[in-house]
Design an enzyme around this catalytic site. Structure first.
Site, PDB file in Angstrom:
ATOM      1  N   LYS A 279      -2.561  10.865  -7.624  1.00 11.03           N
ATOM      2  CA  LYS A 279      -2.072  10.906  -6.242  1.00 11.03           C
ATOM      3  C   LYS A 279      -1.644  12.319  -5.894  1.00 11.03           C
ATOM      4  O   LYS A 279      -1.244  13.079  -6.784  1.00 11.03           O
ATOM      5  CB  LYS A 279      -0.844   9.984  -6.109  1.00 11.03           C
ATOM      6  N   ARG A 353      -4.035  -4.290  -8.975  1.00  8.33           N
ATOM      7  CA  ARG A 353      -4.928  -5.455  -9.092  1.00  8.33           C
ATOM      8  C   ARG A 353      -5.410  -5.635 -10.530  1.00  8.33           C
ATOM      9  O   ARG A 353      -5.665  -6.763 -10.954  1.00  8.33           O
ATOM     10  CB  ARG A 353      -6.091  -5.302  -8.099  1.00  8.33           C
TER      11      ARG A 353
END
Ligand code: BES
Ligand code: MN
Ligand code: ZN
Length: 499
Positions: A279, A353
């Protein structure tokens, strides 16, 4: 904070300050407000007349009282609660929180609060106690100076004509829920060097021991044996081993539907750097909150242990740190989850996920027939819904609608996004069964949901994307900024309606 309930004369509560709710455009010409107006020498009618105080939600007006006779309090706070026709029982929590935060500023240590609603006494007392408890949470745990030492330590709930038993039960419930929300907020707020996956497991274990829940911690060796290759791929780049935290509540007597088991599953990424798909530095610090879904499950299980519903509940929290390192997974790696499905990892920042895949499959393997997972899963849900609605998706429309409806009662907003076969096709991989991202810039929140759906077999399932609602950027009249503990109140209702 100590709580007490009274049903007699409000002004006789032996406290520093009184607080009373006032509807928008309400006049002080009748009922409780009229009596209080007299005690203030007409100050209530004066602030209403001058429009200093309009009764909008969040409005407050602090008035002076002259203690005499049985009246001990020296101040009276008017708390605006907006239009009478829109007022819901859960708004009592906001009003109680607003009152407590406003009055502690004026150095009141004990407060009596009168909510004046049509709600049942037990329900009103519950909301008031919960709102007062959650209003006192502050982000000052690691401050050595300037701590907020002005906490209100006694909160008296006044409900005209209430039965003592109803008041007592409502307060006990509200206190348990409020303190559990604060427990979750404290966990969420912890810095990631302190709250590692191991520490998260320790905190869950300690809580479980205190309240009488069963707690089992699965380490990486155990998870490997169970085939949780998707979850384990996320911790490869971290010095911190992953933990699967399993909490079990078993009622003395089960009055629920035979064979039904509700599981709450949470994303517990204790810090999300993005991994090799790293990020940008700006804003990365907020990724300490990436375990909020897991913290929500832990806090909800704590509340359940106190409330003792007559149905079993399973809590599963995947606690993992997502770091870049020589051992970290790479974009294009293929892993196999515990249900046998293969996953091509195309972005290591879509890690939530990957851990939920094995966590929901585990929940179902443990007998779950209904699963609610919660996760700070996607930035896309913040763009879609901002901080006012949690995104909800699921494989059973009635189950999704039930959660949305219970959320309304609890004072929490959910907004449904669609999932369908067409969306599911968009995560087909060229070389494995599925890939962990969809087409760039398209339906990011739904892509996260349809990925998790691949790991649910027969269970009814709902997915809550709390990325926009798990923390709040600014202080509100009833609550500090920072972690919110969102969804706990709704989930408690879901458990209790299953009894
Ligand atoms: N934890 C983030 C989602 C997030 C972002 C939560 C901002 C709260 C605030 C999640 O792991 C993530 O990085 N998601 C990616 C998915 C993408 C790579 C498909 C995202 O939303 O950008
Ligand atoms: Mn991520
Ligand atoms: Zn994440």
């Amino acid at each position: 904070m100590d709580f007490q309930g009274i049903s007699g004369n409000f002004t006789e509560a032996g406290v520093d300050a009184l607080a009373i709710t006032v509807f928008k455009d309400e006049k002080a010409s009748s009922g409780a407000l009229k009596d209080l107006d007299k005690l203030t020498g007409g100050q209530i009618s004066a602030v209403i007349k001058s429009e200093e105080f309009k009764g909008d939600v969040g409005d407050t007006a602090l008035l002076r009282l002259t203690p005499k006779g049985r009246l001990k309090a020296s101040r009276l706070l008017l708390v605006g609660v907006g239009d009478k026709k829109d007022f819901k029982p859960s708004d009592i929590a906001v009003a109680a929180g607003t009152a407590t935060r406003a009055l502690r500023k004026s150095n009141a240590k004990s407060v009596a609060f009168s909510s004046r609603s049509d709600a049942s006494a037990a329900e009103a007392a519950q909301h008031a106690a919960q709102g007062a408890a959650t209003s006192q949470f502050e982000l000052d745990k690691y401050k050595t100076k300037d701590k907020n030492d002005k906490a209100v330590n006694k909160f008296v709930i006044h409900i005209e004509g209430a039965k003592g038993g109803d008041l007592k039960n409502g307060i006990a419930r509200g206190q348990a829920i409020g303190e559990s929300i604060n427990f979750t907020r404290d966990l969420a707020n912890e810095p990631p060097n302190i709250l590692t996956p191991t520490e998260m497991a320790n905190r869950a274990q300690k809580m479980a021991r205190e309240v009488g829940l069963k707690c089992e911690i699965l380490d990486e060796a155990k998870m490997k044996k169970m085939g949780m290759g998707s979850l384990l791929s996320v911790s490869l780049g971290s010095e911190q081993p992953a933990k699967l935290i399993v909490l079990r509540y078993t009622p003395a007597k089960n009055t629920g539907k035979k064979g039904d088991l509700l599981a709450l599953v949470g994303k517990g990424i204790t810090f999300d750097t993005g991994g090799i798909s790293i990020k940008p530095a700006e804003g990365m610090e907020s990724m300490k909150y990436d375990m909020s879904g897991g913290a929500t499950v832990i806090g909800t299980m704590r509340a359940i242990a106190h409330l003792k519903p007559s149905v079993p509940v399973l809590g599963v929290i995947a606690a993992v740190e997502n770091m870049p390192d020589g051992k970290a997974s790479r974009p294009s790696d293929v892993v196999t989850a515990m249900n046998g499905k293969t996953v091509e990892i195309l972005n290591t920042d879509a890690e939530g996920r990957l851990i939920l895949a094995d966590a929901v499959a585990y929940a179902e393997q443990q007998g779950a027939t209904r699963i609610v997972d919660m996760a700070t899963l996607t930035g896309a849900v913040i763009i879609a819904l901002g901080d006012q609605n949690t995104g909800i998706m699921g494989n059973d429309q009635a189950f999704v609608e039930q959660i949305i409806a219970l959320g309304k009662e609890a004072g929490e907003n959910f907004w449904q996004l669609p999932v369908s076969k067409e969306y599911s096709k968009q995560i087909k991989s060229d070389i494995a069964d599925i890939k962990n991202i969809g087409p760039r810039g398209k339906a990011g929140t739904i892509m996260g949901a349809v990925f998790i759906q691949e790991f649910v077999d027969k269970a009814k399932w709902a997915h809550l994307d709390i990325a926009g609602t798990a923390w709040y950027d600014s202080v509100r009249p009833h609550q500090a900024k920072g972690p919110t503990g969102v969804a706990i109140r709704t989930l408690i209702r879901l458990v209790e309606t299953s009894q």
